[in-house]
Design a protein around this motif. Structure first.
Motif, PDB file in Angstrom:
ATOM      1  N   ARG A 142      51.291  36.258  10.035  1.00  0.00           N
ATOM      2  CA  ARG A 142      52.002  36.632  10.996  1.00  0.00           C
ATOM      3  C   ARG A 142      51.818  37.764  11.902  1.00  0.00           C
ATOM      4  O   ARG A 142      51.405  38.994  11.451  1.00  0.00           O
ATOM      5  N   ILE A 143      51.740  37.360  13.536  1.00  0.00           N
ATOM      6  CA  ILE A 143      51.392  38.304  14.424  1.00  0.00           C
ATOM      7  C   ILE A 143      52.343  38.362  15.408  1.00  0.00           C
ATOM      8  O   ILE A 143      52.897  37.500  16.025  1.00  0.00           O
ATOM      9  N   LYS A 144      53.170  39.715  15.369  1.00  0.00           N
ATOM     10  CA  LYS A 144      54.125  39.993  16.345  1.00  0.00           C
ATOM     11  C   LYS A 144      53.541  40.982  17.294  1.00  0.00           C
ATOM     12  O   LYS A 144      53.230  41.931  17.180  1.00  0.00           O
ATOM     13  N   THR A 145      53.709  40.248  18.557  1.00  0.00           N
ATOM     14  CA  THR A 145      52.820  41.000  19.721  1.00  0.00           C
ATOM     15  C   THR A 145      54.042  41.805  20.439  1.00  0.00           C
ATOM     16  O   THR A 145      55.204  41.646  20.573  1.00  0.00           O
ATOM     17  N   GLY A 146      53.348  42.796  21.249  1.00  0.00           N
ATOM     18  CA  GLY A 146      54.165  43.789  21.996  1.00  0.00           C
ATOM     19  C   GLY A 146      53.269  44.897  22.457  1.00  0.00           C
ATOM     20  O   GLY A 146      51.979  44.840  22.593  1.00  0.00           O
ATOM     21  N   ALA A 147      53.951  45.914  22.620  1.00  0.00           N
ATOM     22  CA  ALA A 147      52.926  47.327  23.181  1.00  0.00           C
ATOM     23  C   ALA A 147      52.075  47.486  22.012  1.00  0.00           C
ATOM     24  O   ALA A 147      50.814  47.942  22.294  1.00  0.00           O
ATOM     25  N   ILE A 148      52.437  47.309  20.723  1.00  0.00           N
ATOM     26  CA  ILE A 148      51.861  47.349  19.488  1.00  0.00           C
ATOM     27  C   ILE A 148      51.727  46.090  18.668  1.00  0.00           C
ATOM     28  O   ILE A 148      52.723  45.568  18.560  1.00  0.00           O
ATOM     29  N   ASP A 149      50.596  45.371  18.724  1.00  0.00           N
ATOM     30  CA  ASP A 149      50.523  44.232  17.903  1.00  0.00           C
ATOM     31  C   ASP A 149      50.496  44.393  16.303  1.00  0.00           C
ATOM     32  O   ASP A 149      49.885  45.218  15.778  1.00  0.00           O
ATOM     33  N   GLU A 150      51.479  43.764  15.366  1.00  0.00           N
ATOM     34  CA  GLU A 150      51.606  43.924  14.118  1.00  0.00           C
ATOM     35  C   GLU A 150      51.396  42.666  13.568  1.00  0.00           C
ATOM     36  O   GLU A 150      51.699  41.463  13.582  1.00  0.00           O
ATOM     37  N   LEU A 151      50.123  42.804  12.645  1.00  0.00           N
ATOM     38  CA  LEU A 151      49.667  41.725  11.643  1.00  0.00           C
ATOM     39  C   LEU A 151      50.109  41.847  10.348  1.00  0.00           C
ATOM     40  O   LEU A 151      50.162  42.955   9.748  1.00  0.00           O
ATOM     41  N   THR A 152      50.952  40.923   9.653  1.00  0.00           N
ATOM     42  CA  THR A 152      51.490  40.980   8.397  1.00  0.00           C
ATOM     43  C   THR A 152      51.101  39.606   7.708  1.00  0.00           C
ATOM     44  O   THR A 152      51.104  38.587   8.181  1.00  0.00           O
ATOM     45  N   LEU A 153      50.753  39.852   6.469  1.00  0.00           N
ATOM     46  CA  LEU A 153      50.367  38.826   5.466  1.00  0.00           C
ATOM     47  C   LEU A 153      50.830  39.506   3.989  1.00  0.00           C
ATOM     48  O   LEU A 153      50.006  40.494   3.763  1.00  0.00           O
ATOM     49  N   ASP A 154      51.578  38.777   3.559  1.00  0.00           N
ATOM     50  CA  ASP A 154      52.148  39.175   2.183  1.00  0.00           C
ATOM     51  C   ASP A 154      52.776  40.803   2.444  1.00  0.00           C
ATOM     52  O   ASP A 154      53.615  40.824   3.382  1.00  0.00           O
ATOM     53  N   GLN A 155      52.222  41.748   1.770  1.00  0.00           N
ATOM     54  CA  GLN A 155      52.764  42.826   1.862  1.00  0.00           C
ATOM     55  C   GLN A 155      51.754  44.011   2.606  1.00  0.00           C
ATOM     56  O   GLN A 155      51.954  45.057   2.680  1.00  0.00           O
ATOM     57  N   HIS A 156      50.787  43.246   3.289  1.00  0.00           N
ATOM     58  CA  HIS A 156      49.707  44.139   4.013  1.00  0.00           C
ATOM     59  C   HIS A 156      49.999  43.996   5.526  1.00  0.00           C
ATOM     60  O   HIS A 156      50.528  43.193   5.811  1.00  0.00           O
ATOM     61  N   SER A 157      49.926  45.063   6.247  1.00  0.00           N
ATOM     62  CA  SER A 157      50.264  45.219   7.574  1.00  0.00           C
ATOM     63  C   SER A 157      49.369  46.168   8.457  1.00  0.00           C
ATOM     64  O   SER A 157      48.875  47.055   7.840  1.00  0.00           O
ATOM     65  N   ILE A 158      48.949  45.753   9.461  1.00  0.00           N
ATOM     66  CA  ILE A 158      47.963  46.157  10.488  1.00  0.00           C
ATOM     67  C   ILE A 158      48.444  46.251  11.709  1.00  0.00           C
ATOM     68  O   ILE A 158      49.100  45.222  12.101  1.00  0.00           O
ATOM     69  N   ARG A 159      48.428  47.445  12.522  1.00  0.00           N
ATOM     70  CA  ARG A 159      48.854  47.424  13.760  1.00  0.00           C
ATOM     71  C   ARG A 159      47.737  47.781  14.771  1.00  0.00           C
ATOM     72  O   ARG A 159      46.888  48.703  14.542  1.00  0.00           O
ATOM     73  N   VAL A 160      47.527  47.064  15.724  1.00  0.00           N
ATOM     74  CA  VAL A 160      46.726  47.198  16.842  1.00  0.00           C
ATOM     75  C   VAL A 160      47.339  47.915  18.048  1.00  0.00           C
ATOM     76  O   VAL A 160      48.136  47.335  18.603  1.00  0.00           O
ATOM     77  N   GLU A 161      46.798  49.075  18.497  1.00  0.00           N
ATOM     78  CA  GLU A 161      47.423  49.869  19.513  1.00  0.00           C
ATOM     79  C   GLU A 161      46.655  49.458  20.694  1.00  0.00           C
ATOM     80  O   GLU A 161      47.189  50.113  21.847  1.00  0.00           O
ATOM     81  N   ASN A 162      45.711  49.006  20.784  1.00  0.00           N
ATOM     82  CA  ASN A 162      44.913  48.800  22.118  1.00  0.00           C
ATOM     83  C   ASN A 162      45.722  47.736  23.175  1.00  0.00           C
ATOM     84  O   ASN A 162      46.029  46.802  22.668  1.00  0.00           O
ATOM     85  N   GLY A 163      45.302  48.114  24.434  1.00  0.00           N
ATOM     86  CA  GLY A 163      45.974  47.227  25.240  1.00  0.00           C
ATOM     87  C   GLY A 163      46.564  47.797  26.714  1.00  0.00           C
ATOM     88  O   GLY A 163      46.164  49.131  26.516  1.00  0.00           O
ATOM     89  N   HIS A 164      47.221  47.340  27.280  1.00  0.00           N
ATOM     90  CA  HIS A 164      47.472  47.904  28.732  1.00  0.00           C
ATOM     91  C   HIS A 164      48.839  47.154  29.329  1.00  0.00           C
ATOM     92  O   HIS A 164      48.895  45.999  29.237  1.00  0.00           O
ATOM     93  N   PRO A 165      49.552  48.058  30.073  1.00  0.00           N
ATOM     94  CA  PRO A 165      50.963  47.381  30.426  1.00  0.00           C
ATOM     95  C   PRO A 165      50.638  46.506  31.585  1.00  0.00           C
ATOM     96  O   PRO A 165      51.462  45.418  31.692  1.00  0.00           O
ATOM     97  N   LEU A 166      49.380  46.302  32.349  1.00  0.00           N
ATOM     98  CA  LEU A 166      49.265  45.303  33.368  1.00  0.00           C
ATOM     99  C   LEU A 166      48.916  43.894  32.722  1.00  0.00           C
ATOM    100  O   LEU A 166      49.245  42.988  33.366  1.00  0.00           O
ATOM    101  N   MET A 167      48.585  43.972  31.394  1.00  0.00           N
ATOM    102  CA  MET A 167      48.820  42.556  30.636  1.00  0.00           C
ATOM    103  C   MET A 167      50.069  41.840  30.862  1.00  0.00           C
ATOM    104  O   MET A 167      49.845  40.748  31.031  1.00  0.00           O
ATOM    105  N   ALA A 168      50.989  42.250  30.799  1.00  0.00           N
ATOM    106  CA  ALA A 168      52.502  41.660  30.856  1.00  0.00           C
ATOM    107  C   ALA A 168      52.596  41.349  32.266  1.00  0.00           C
ATOM    108  O   ALA A 168      53.705  40.374  32.509  1.00  0.00           O
ATOM    109  N   GLN A 169      51.919  41.838  33.303  1.00  0.00           N
ATOM    110  CA  GLN A 169      52.027  41.396  34.537  1.00  0.00           C
ATOM    111  C   GLN A 169      51.035  40.146  35.145  1.00  0.00           C
ATOM    112  O   GLN A 169      51.167  39.642  36.277  1.00  0.00           O
ATOM    113  N   VAL A 170      50.115  39.710  34.231  1.00  0.00           N
ATOM    114  CA  VAL A 170      49.356  38.632  34.566  1.00  0.00           C
ATOM    115  C   VAL A 170      49.725  37.561  33.505  1.00  0.00           C
ATOM    116  O   VAL A 170      49.640  37.408  32.403  1.00  0.00           O
ATOM    117  N   THR A 171      50.160  36.377  34.066  1.00  0.00           N
ATOM    118  CA  THR A 171      50.566  35.212  33.191  1.00  0.00           C
ATOM    119  C   THR A 171      49.337  34.733  32.359  1.00  0.00           C
ATOM    120  O   THR A 171      48.269  34.513  33.017  1.00  0.00           O
TER     121      THR A 171
END
Length: 246
Positions: A142-171
């Motif tokens: 499962r990947i929940k996207t947002g300002a920080i993307d969170e990946l979860t499988l079973d009890q393991h979780s990884i958070r990817v913090e890279n990205g930029h707010p301009l991404m939300a302004q480009v469809t």
């Protein structure tokens, strides 16, 4: 699971393999973003295909190395095409990802997303409201996207913090992110490692593009250029993740 440094090093190595192997990815993508996604995949070095014709989709899915299913602009023909393609992917053991776009807007789309999850995709990726509605899916990353993307499988979780707010302004940047995950799954058998690498690639490229942009219009072109020029060393130098186990 490996530590943070291991995921970053594997992300860089996966990007290099994408450049060398040029995997084929079939994209059942919403009609609004097809060109943006195809151009983004080509910039990275992958080979995209986009047909949703029910006469062709099984052949294209069988030839592809991975499949991405996006539920935007859904209609009856696309539903049929998605069922045909995902059946092929399941039969031949190819990785596939489902992006349940706007399933929080439409009960029928939500029901279809849950139907697809029952077919055991490799990954499901959506925003917070979409992921809350579709519920749990045993054995699916499962990947929940947002300002920080969170990946979860079973009890393991990884958070990817890279990205930029301009991404939300480009469809289409989120749709492209899902397609990039399919690309990385085509060259990396561990889906958590693959998805982390894809999200780091997208996020680091977005940060590079933002430094060269004056707004969303210039960002769109700069993002594609950044994907094309991205080196494995750029990921190692700029990746920001956190790693947790519950």
């Amino acid at each position: 699971m490996m530590g943070d440094t291991g995921f970053i090093e594997n992300a860089a190595a996966s990007l290099a393999r994408v450049r060398r192997q040029r995997p084929r990815v079939h994209c059942l993508m919403n009609t609004v973003v097809q060109k943006f996604v195809a151009d983004g995949l080509a910039a990275l070095g992958a080979i995209p295909s986009m047909t949703s014709s029910t006469e062709e989709v099984e052949a294209f899915a069988r030839r592809a190395d991975a499949l991405v299913v996006n539920l935007g602009t859904l209609n009856d023909e696309r539903r049929t095409a998605i069922r045909l393609a995902t059946t092929v992917a399941g039969d031949v053991g190819k990785p596939w990802i489902v992006d349940p776009v706007h399933c929080d807007y439409s009960p029928s789309r939500l029901a279809f997303a849950r139907e697809l999850l029952a077919s055991e995709p490799s990954v499901v990726r959506g925003n917070a409201s979409e992921m809350e509605l579709i519920g749990e899916a045993s054995g699916v990353l499962r990947i929940k996207t947002g300002a920080i993307d969170e990946l979860t499988l079973d009890q393991h979780s990884i958070r990817v913090e890279n990205g930029h707010p301009l991404m939300a302004q480009v469809t289409g940047t989120g749709c492209l992110s899902g397609a990039l995950i399919a690309v990385f799954m085509a060259v990396e058998p561990d889906r958590v490692t693959a998805a982390t690498g894809a999200l780091l690639t997208s996020g680091v490229a977005a940060e590079i593009a933002a430094r060269r942009s004056s707004g969303p219009g210039t960002f769109e072109a700069a993002f594609r250029d950044a994907l094309a020029a991205l080196h494995p060393e750029d990921i190692i130098a700029n990746a920001r993740i956190s790693h947790a186990e519950g």
